[in-house]
Motif scaffolding. Structure first.
Motif, PDB file in Angstrom:
ATOM      1  N   ALA A 146       0.833  -1.211   0.000  1.00 19.31           N
ATOM      2  CA  ALA A 146       0.000   0.000   0.000  1.00 19.31           C
ATOM      3  C   ALA A 146       0.865   1.257   0.000  1.00 19.31           C
ATOM      4  CB  ALA A 146      -0.925  -0.009   1.210  1.00 19.31           C
ATOM      5  N   ARG A 147       1.959   1.251   0.757  1.00 18.84           N
ATOM      6  CA  ARG A 147       2.849   2.419   0.795  1.00 18.84           C
ATOM      7  C   ARG A 147       3.555   2.617  -0.549  1.00 18.84           C
ATOM      8  NH1 ARG A 147       3.739   0.330   6.008  1.00 18.84           N
ATOM      9  NH2 ARG A 147       5.661  -0.728   5.359  1.00 18.84           N
ATOM     10  N   LEU A 148       4.009   1.516  -1.148  1.00 19.25           N
ATOM     11  CA  LEU A 148       4.701   1.621  -2.433  1.00 19.25           C
ATOM     12  C   LEU A 148       3.773   2.105  -3.541  1.00 19.25           C
ATOM     13  CD1 LEU A 148       6.924  -1.607  -2.360  1.00 19.25           C
ATOM     14  CD2 LEU A 148       7.705   0.775  -2.279  1.00 19.25           C
ATOM     15  N   MET A 149       2.497   1.724  -3.448  1.00 21.62           N
ATOM     16  CA  MET A 149       1.540   2.091  -4.486  1.00 21.62           C
ATOM     17  C   MET A 149       1.242   3.590  -4.521  1.00 21.62           C
ATOM     18  SD  MET A 149      -1.345  -0.855  -4.505  1.00 21.62           S
ATOM     19  CE  MET A 149      -0.998  -2.499  -5.106  1.00 21.62           C
ATOM     20  N   GLN A 150       1.665   4.315  -3.515  1.00 18.15           N
ATOM     21  CA  GLN A 150       1.407   5.752  -3.483  1.00 18.15           C
ATOM     22  C   GLN A 150       2.254   6.505  -4.508  1.00 18.15           C
ATOM     23  OE1 GLN A 150       2.011   6.954   0.593  1.00 18.15           O
ATOM     24  NE2 GLN A 150       0.365   5.645   1.380  1.00 18.15           N
ATOM     25  N   HIS A 151       3.249   5.818  -5.068  1.00 18.29           N
ATOM     26  CA  HIS A 151       4.136   6.447  -6.042  1.00 18.29           C
ATOM     27  C   HIS A 151       4.287   5.532  -7.260  1.00 18.29           C
ATOM     28  CE1 HIS A 151       5.195   9.182  -2.766  1.00 18.29           C
ATOM     29  NE2 HIS A 151       5.397   8.109  -2.023  1.00 18.29           N
ATOM     30  N   THR A 152       4.443   6.146  -8.433  1.00 19.72           N
ATOM     31  CA  THR A 152       4.617   5.370  -9.662  1.00 19.72           C
ATOM     32  C   THR A 152       5.857   4.488  -9.580  1.00 19.72           C
ATOM     33  OG1 THR A 152       3.569   7.129 -10.947  1.00 19.72           O
ATOM     34  CG2 THR A 152       4.899   5.505 -12.161  1.00 19.72           C
ATOM     35  N   ALA A 153       6.935   5.060  -9.038  1.00 20.02           N
ATOM     36  CA  ALA A 153       8.173   4.288  -8.905  1.00 20.02           C
ATOM     37  C   ALA A 153       7.955   3.066  -8.021  1.00 20.02           C
ATOM     38  CB  ALA A 153       9.278   5.163  -8.326  1.00 20.02           C
ATOM     39  N   GLY A 154       7.141   3.221  -6.978  1.00 18.66           N
ATOM     40  CA  GLY A 154       6.848   2.105  -6.088  1.00 18.66           C
ATOM     41  C   GLY A 154       6.099   1.003  -6.801  1.00 18.66           C
ATOM     42  N   THR A 155       5.164   1.381  -7.670  1.00 13.37           N
ATOM     43  CA  THR A 155       4.414   0.393  -8.448  1.00 13.37           C
ATOM     44  C   THR A 155       5.347  -0.386  -9.371  1.00 13.37           C
ATOM     45  OG1 THR A 155       2.424   1.775  -8.381  1.00 13.37           O
ATOM     46  CG2 THR A 155       2.518   0.056 -10.068  1.00 13.37           C
ATOM     47  N   ILE A 156       6.289   0.341  -9.985  1.00  9.94           N
ATOM     48  CA  ILE A 156       7.269  -0.310 -10.861  1.00  9.94           C
ATOM     49  C   ILE A 156       8.120  -1.300 -10.062  1.00  9.94           C
ATOM     50  CG2 ILE A 156       9.305   0.063 -12.301  1.00  9.94           C
ATOM     51  CD1 ILE A 156       8.061   2.775 -13.084  1.00  9.94           C
ATOM     52  N   VAL A 157       8.512  -0.888  -8.869  1.00 13.90           N
ATOM     53  CA  VAL A 157       9.300  -1.774  -7.991  1.00 13.90           C
ATOM     54  C   VAL A 157       8.507  -3.035  -7.668  1.00 13.90           C
ATOM     55  CG1 VAL A 157      10.253  -2.024  -5.661  1.00 13.90           C
ATOM     56  CG2 VAL A 157      10.734   0.034  -6.989  1.00 13.90           C
ATOM     57  N   LEU A 158       7.213  -2.879  -7.402  1.00 17.87           N
ATOM     58  CA  LEU A 158       6.371  -4.028  -7.074  1.00 17.87           C
ATOM     59  C   LEU A 158       6.277  -5.002  -8.246  1.00 17.87           C
ATOM     60  CD1 LEU A 158       3.424  -2.373  -5.118  1.00 17.87           C
ATOM     61  CD2 LEU A 158       5.060  -4.035  -4.216  1.00 17.87           C
ATOM     62  N   VAL A 159       6.081  -4.473  -9.446  1.00 17.64           N
ATOM     63  CA  VAL A 159       6.003  -5.331 -10.630  1.00 17.64           C
ATOM     64  C   VAL A 159       7.325  -6.069 -10.830  1.00 17.64           C
ATOM     65  CG1 VAL A 159       5.752  -5.378 -13.136  1.00 17.64           C
ATOM     66  CG2 VAL A 159       4.233  -3.938 -11.756  1.00 17.64           C
ATOM     67  N   ALA A 160       8.438  -5.340 -10.666  1.00 16.10           N
ATOM     68  CA  ALA A 160       9.757  -5.961 -10.803  1.00 16.10           C
ATOM     69  C   ALA A 160       9.959  -7.046  -9.750  1.00 16.10           C
ATOM     70  CB  ALA A 160      10.855  -4.907 -10.693  1.00 16.10           C
ATOM     71  N   ALA A 161       9.530  -6.755  -8.521  1.00 17.28           N
ATOM     72  CA  ALA A 161       9.660  -7.742  -7.439  1.00 17.28           C
ATOM     73  C   ALA A 161       8.820  -8.975  -7.743  1.00 17.28           C
ATOM     74  CB  ALA A 161       9.233  -7.113  -6.112  1.00 17.28           C
ATOM     75  N   GLY A 162       7.611  -8.751  -8.257  1.00 19.02           N
ATOM     76  CA  GLY A 162       6.745  -9.872  -8.615  1.00 19.02           C
ATOM     77  C   GLY A 162       7.375 -10.751  -9.679  1.00 19.02           C
ATOM     78  N   LEU A 163       8.001 -10.119 -10.677  1.00 16.78           N
ATOM     79  CA  LEU A 163       8.657 -10.878 -11.743  1.00 16.78           C
ATOM     80  C   LEU A 163       9.827 -11.692 -11.193  1.00 16.78           C
ATOM     81  CD1 LEU A 163       8.652  -8.207 -14.605  1.00 16.78           C
ATOM     82  CD2 LEU A 163       7.283 -10.311 -14.487  1.00 16.78           C
ATOM     83  N   VAL A 164      10.574 -11.099 -10.258  1.00 22.27           N
ATOM     84  CA  VAL A 164      11.690 -11.825  -9.632  1.00 22.27           C
ATOM     85  C   VAL A 164      11.173 -13.032  -8.859  1.00 22.27           C
ATOM     86  CG1 VAL A 164      13.496 -11.688  -7.869  1.00 22.27           C
ATOM     87  CG2 VAL A 164      13.223  -9.829  -9.511  1.00 22.27           C
ATOM     88  N   ILE A 165      10.077 -12.835  -8.109  1.00 22.96           N
ATOM     89  CA  ILE A 165       9.503 -13.931  -7.321  1.00 22.96           C
ATOM     90  C   ILE A 165       9.016 -15.049  -8.243  1.00 22.96           C
ATOM     91  CG2 ILE A 165       7.636 -14.581  -5.742  1.00 22.96           C
ATOM     92  CD1 ILE A 165       7.831 -11.706  -4.602  1.00 22.96           C
ATOM     93  N   ILE A 166       8.388 -14.665  -9.355  1.00 21.41           N
ATOM     94  CA  ILE A 166       7.942 -15.672 -10.330  1.00 21.41           C
ATOM     95  C   ILE A 166       9.131 -16.427 -10.896  1.00 21.41           C
ATOM     96  CG2 ILE A 166       6.908 -15.980 -12.625  1.00 21.41           C
ATOM     97  CD1 ILE A 166       4.994 -13.689 -11.926  1.00 21.41           C
ATOM     98  N   ALA A 167      10.215 -15.696 -11.181  1.00 17.80           N
ATOM     99  CA  ALA A 167      11.428 -16.337 -11.700  1.00 17.80           C
ATOM    100  C   ALA A 167      12.000 -17.333 -10.691  1.00 17.80           C
ATOM    101  CB  ALA A 167      12.472 -15.279 -12.048  1.00 17.80           C
TER     102      ALA A 167
END
Length: 270
Positions: A146-167
């Motif tokens: 929720a805190r990361l989603m307050q910023h566009t950069a945070g959303t990008i970080v979340l997507v990147a983190a999700g991709l790493v976890i999937i990998a």
């Protein structure tokens, strides 16, 4: 600057057989945690409660007689394993030195560093529950998202983190399907150990990949409640058609990985 002699001494101790035997306790504790996660998943299938992740497993353990003592043992075991993995990342593997290519060595050191972080995180979680101050990992994940989603950069970080976890999850599935985990063991594993490792790695990989997918969905749909980690992935399975069957399969798979961790405690190359 670190003295070369001191660095050499530290490296020798970190790769010693005594330290390796002590660090193996980390596999035992990891096995116990996965057994409890699998048990909670199966309990959820029959309408019970609980969080099917490491924090839920440790909360479950803390409520049992002797559970807090076991958690304190777990803190030590996880720290020792984390230090062992950190030593592998810094000094290289003590098993079959020089056998790997340069590219493989870099990958192995990076993997050892990542595992070191994971075991340190396990140690911190065990410490908090042993103290009585532990909190569910799922709620922490939702809050951070929720805190990361307050910023566009945070959303990008979340997507990147999700991709790493999937990998990471995909790597576990690949390792199980190809039975590459056999390279981590001493001697010639039995057919039972091969089946146990194959099923365990694939089951854990699918669960981890599902957790990563939920992180991406949470970021793209602006819904932090979807990023509830492994517990969220397990409960999402339960909400699907034939959810009870899916939860039973997931629980059995995670338990299988836990049992394989005991094999690692005895037979892993260290």
């Amino acid at each position: 600057m670190t003295h070369p002699g001191l660095s050499h001494t530290v490296g020798q101790f970190a790769q010693s057989s005594v330290f390796a035997r002590l660090a193996r306790a980390g596999y035992v504790m990891s096995g116990l945690v996965h057994l409890l996660i699998g048990y909670i998943a199966i309990r959820l299938a029959f309408g019970g409660g609980g969080n099917a992740d490491q924090s839920g497993a440790m909360a479950e353990l803390a409520d049992k007689p002797g559970g807090k003592f076991t958690l304190w043992v777990g803190v030590v075991a996880f720290v020792l394993m984390a230090l062992w993995r950190l030593a592998e990342a810094v000094f290289g593997s003590a098993s079959e030195p020089g056998a790997d290519s340069r590219k493989s060595e870099v990958f192995d050191r990076a993997k050892a560093l990542a595992l070191s972080v994971v075991y340190f995180a396990f140690a911190i979680t065990a410490f908090r529950f042993a103290q009585g101050s532990g909190q569910p990992s799922s709620s922490q994940s939702v809050g951070l998202t929720a805190r990361l989603m307050q910023h566009t950069a945070g959303t990008i970080v979340l997507v990147a983190a999700g991709l790493v976890i999937i990998a990471v999850g995909g790597y576990h599935v690949y390792k199980g399907a190809k039975q590459n985990f056999l390279d981590d063991l001493r001697g010639v594993p039995s057919a039972f150990v091969r089946r146990l490792g194959t099923a365990g790695y694939i089951a854990k990989g699918l669960a981890v990949a599902a957790a990563g997918l939920l992180v991406i969905l949470a970021a793209t749909e602006s819904d932090p409640n979807k990023s509830a980690g492994l517990d969220g992935a397990v409960k999402t399975l339960g909400a699907q058609p034939f959810g009870m069957v899916l939860l039973l399969i997931a629980g059995a798979g995670i338990i299988t990985y836990g049992l394989y961790s005991f094999v690692m405690a005895r037979s892993a190359k260290m």
